[in-house]
Design a protein around this motif. Sequence first.
Motif, mmCIF file in Angstrom:
data_model
loop_
_atom_site.group_PDB
_atom_site.id
_atom_site.type_symbol
_atom_site.label_atom_id
_atom_site.label_comp_id
_atom_site.label_asym_id
_atom_site.label_seq_id
_atom_site.Cartn_x
_atom_site.Cartn_y
_atom_site.Cartn_z
ATOM 1 N N ASN B 273 0.842 -1.193 0.000
ATOM 2 C CA ASN B 273 0.000 0.000 0.000
ATOM 3 C C ASN B 273 0.879 1.245 0.000
ATOM 4 O O ASN B 273 2.098 1.162 0.160
ATOM 5 N N SER B 274 0.219 2.377 -0.199
ATOM 6 C CA SER B 274 0.957 3.617 -0.410
ATOM 7 C C SER B 274 1.775 4.009 0.819
ATOM 8 O O SER B 274 2.958 4.331 0.716
ATOM 9 N N PRO B 310 -0.800 6.820 -5.541
ATOM 10 C CA PRO B 310 -1.987 6.016 -5.885
ATOM 11 C C PRO B 310 -2.688 6.418 -7.183
ATOM 12 O O PRO B 310 -2.894 5.564 -8.066
ATOM 13 N N PRO B 322 -8.529 -1.017 -5.780
ATOM 14 C CA PRO B 322 -7.389 -0.729 -4.897
ATOM 15 C C PRO B 322 -6.427 -1.915 -4.743
ATOM 16 O O PRO B 322 -5.220 -1.721 -4.598
ATOM 17 N N THR B 323 -6.952 -3.131 -4.782
ATOM 18 C CA THR B 323 -6.071 -4.290 -4.650
ATOM 19 C C THR B 323 -5.167 -4.419 -5.871
ATOM 20 O O THR B 323 -3.959 -4.651 -5.754
ATOM 21 N N ASP B 326 -2.445 -1.912 -5.540
ATOM 22 C CA ASP B 326 -1.379 -2.256 -4.599
ATOM 23 C C ASP B 326 -0.498 -3.394 -5.132
ATOM 24 O O ASP B 326 0.686 -3.473 -4.820
#
Lengths: 345, 345
Positions: B273-274, B310, B322-323, B326
Amino acid sequence: MWYTECGKDGDVVLSSRVRLARNLKGIPFPARANEEAQNLVLSRCREAMLERENPWQRQVKFIDLSVMEPYEKQAIAERHLISPQMMDNNVKRGILLSDDNQLSILLNEEDHIRIQVMAAGFDLERCFQDANQVDDLMEETVEYAFDNRIGYLTCCPTNAGTGMRASVMVHLPALTLSGTVNQVIDSLAQLGMTVRGIFGEGSKAVGNLYQISNQLTLGATEEDILEKFKQIVEEVIEKEREMRKRLLQTQKYKLEDRLMRSLGILKYAVILNSDEAMKRLSDVRLGIELGLIGDITLETVNSIIYEVLPANIMKKYNLSDPTERDLKRAEIVRERMEEGCSKID
Amino acid sequence: MWYTECGKDGDVVLSSRVRLARNLKGIPFPARANEEAQNLVLSRCREAMLERENPWQRQVKFIDLSVMEPYEKQAIAERHLISPQMMDNNVKRGILLSDDNQLSILLNEEDHIRIQVMAAGFDLERCFQDANQVDDLMEETVEYAFDNRIGYLTCCPTNAGTGMRASVMVHLPALTLSGTVNQVIDSLAQLGMTVRGIFGEGSKAVGNLYQISNQLTLGATEEDILEKFKQIVEEVIEKEREMRKRLLQTQKYKLEDRLMRSLGILKYAVILNSDEAMKRLSDVRLGIELGLIGDITLETVNSIIYEVLPANIMKKYNLSDPTERDLKRAEIVRERMEEGCSKID
């Protein structure tokens, strides 16, 4: 060494072990024997194995535990060559150890004699055959305490009868990750099996490694006990394999992320304690078993597991400080890993 | 791009920025202007920069924010080319952006015009020179709202006077790790500086990156304000450098372990993640700055920081999940890292 090998069903079973508990007739059990009697056990067993022509004679050596430093004893206890009970100096203890470390005959542990044979992978037959052979050989010169009704007599009644205990060291990361391992342990207990963690304190399962042992020693033949035990272990192996497949199907990326991170950490960490090393090595092992990590073999991981055990590092590099030990552990792991492993796409 | 470069004092200062707030005489501030007046601001500024022979003409383009998708605006906001306030569609907004992204003139943000110039490293002079040049150029065709006593008039009185705000983006991992960063922030506040985290939500300092800005805009010349600001930033740079040395002396292995683990994780993680990416990249950056990590440059780390923001990933790879984002972030980082970095002994 045998323990670095990847034997039958090596994706789940790291090693197998059979031990036979025996006592000499007419001599009190070690804890109750006087020093003279204790020494008598040592000398009688040394004679049997070392002073008569036999197939083991050349590859077995006697080690007197009473002259070893505590950290040296700790180092061989970590490798399961002696039991933790043999660490104290209350009794004159020794082992007859083969060069390849597969056979170790523990003298004056709880019983006078414990013949212990280990093998890589799932190979109880070989362990039993060798233990049996050594047992016969010993019996040619010593007389065992034996009762026609009960069988072999042992210090603790739970070992009486065959005196045999079989065990396997299994790697159950998927059953552990999915939280079903306790269920498996409970059902094994109901079948008369004991499950313990290994390498950890008490029953803590460090690195998802467990030891499954049969508890039954009485009222059946060695062959029947082994056969039943084998079937039960095979079921555990299947359960673990199925759960691995399921995890790979249902949470591939999450699993892959975890395993690859552990690989990255092992390759780069500067300080590694024992528990973390075992945990990360377990992850890498699973990565190899699932075909996600390549260029490194199960044999390499197996050998690292033994190489980085705390007392082994302290002994080999003559260290006394825990921080130095954890730095050295990280260094060893980095070096072994550097020999190369990459992600298989 | 400029932001991947490692400029003066690049071990601590990633980038410098100067912005000048200006408004056109006789037109209400953007939030109070009607659409016609808003459009007038856009057209007057476009004319000034694009329709007259000038040094910026060929490298500047107009971007109409009202026709951009939210995720596209998010992507340029992440790079600090526009402010978060410009994300909404309540006002006709636009930017005049240079090809190298160093100059961005924000139109109808809080003020009609915000001339913003960024540079790699600690280089406020260059930012000010360029901003000044653009300012003069604009003034050749538009008339600014100006008061002889106050100076330039702005929507918010805190910007009135010079209309100038200078800021630097600094990497303060050692001050953060040692827990002294809050003390530094407090003393900066007393000197009239604002410190904010960047790339994070609100004031959270993700990746140990902070933005220090001067608050004073009134009652002094631009040169005096800049000179004072430079001195204060220089002190922060020295404090950070000293703390790095001290950490290296007092907890070398612990620090090294942390930084190398982050490197390992960046090289092997499958999901990132970010926030974690920024944190690990900050560690690797510190490792490079301390000479512990080689074969990877600050420039590479700088470029990864921007590459894995992102909305930038979402936009570039056309992702909405989002997955997936990432996973893609981890893939990008692995690829950039694979180009090679190792521990310097």
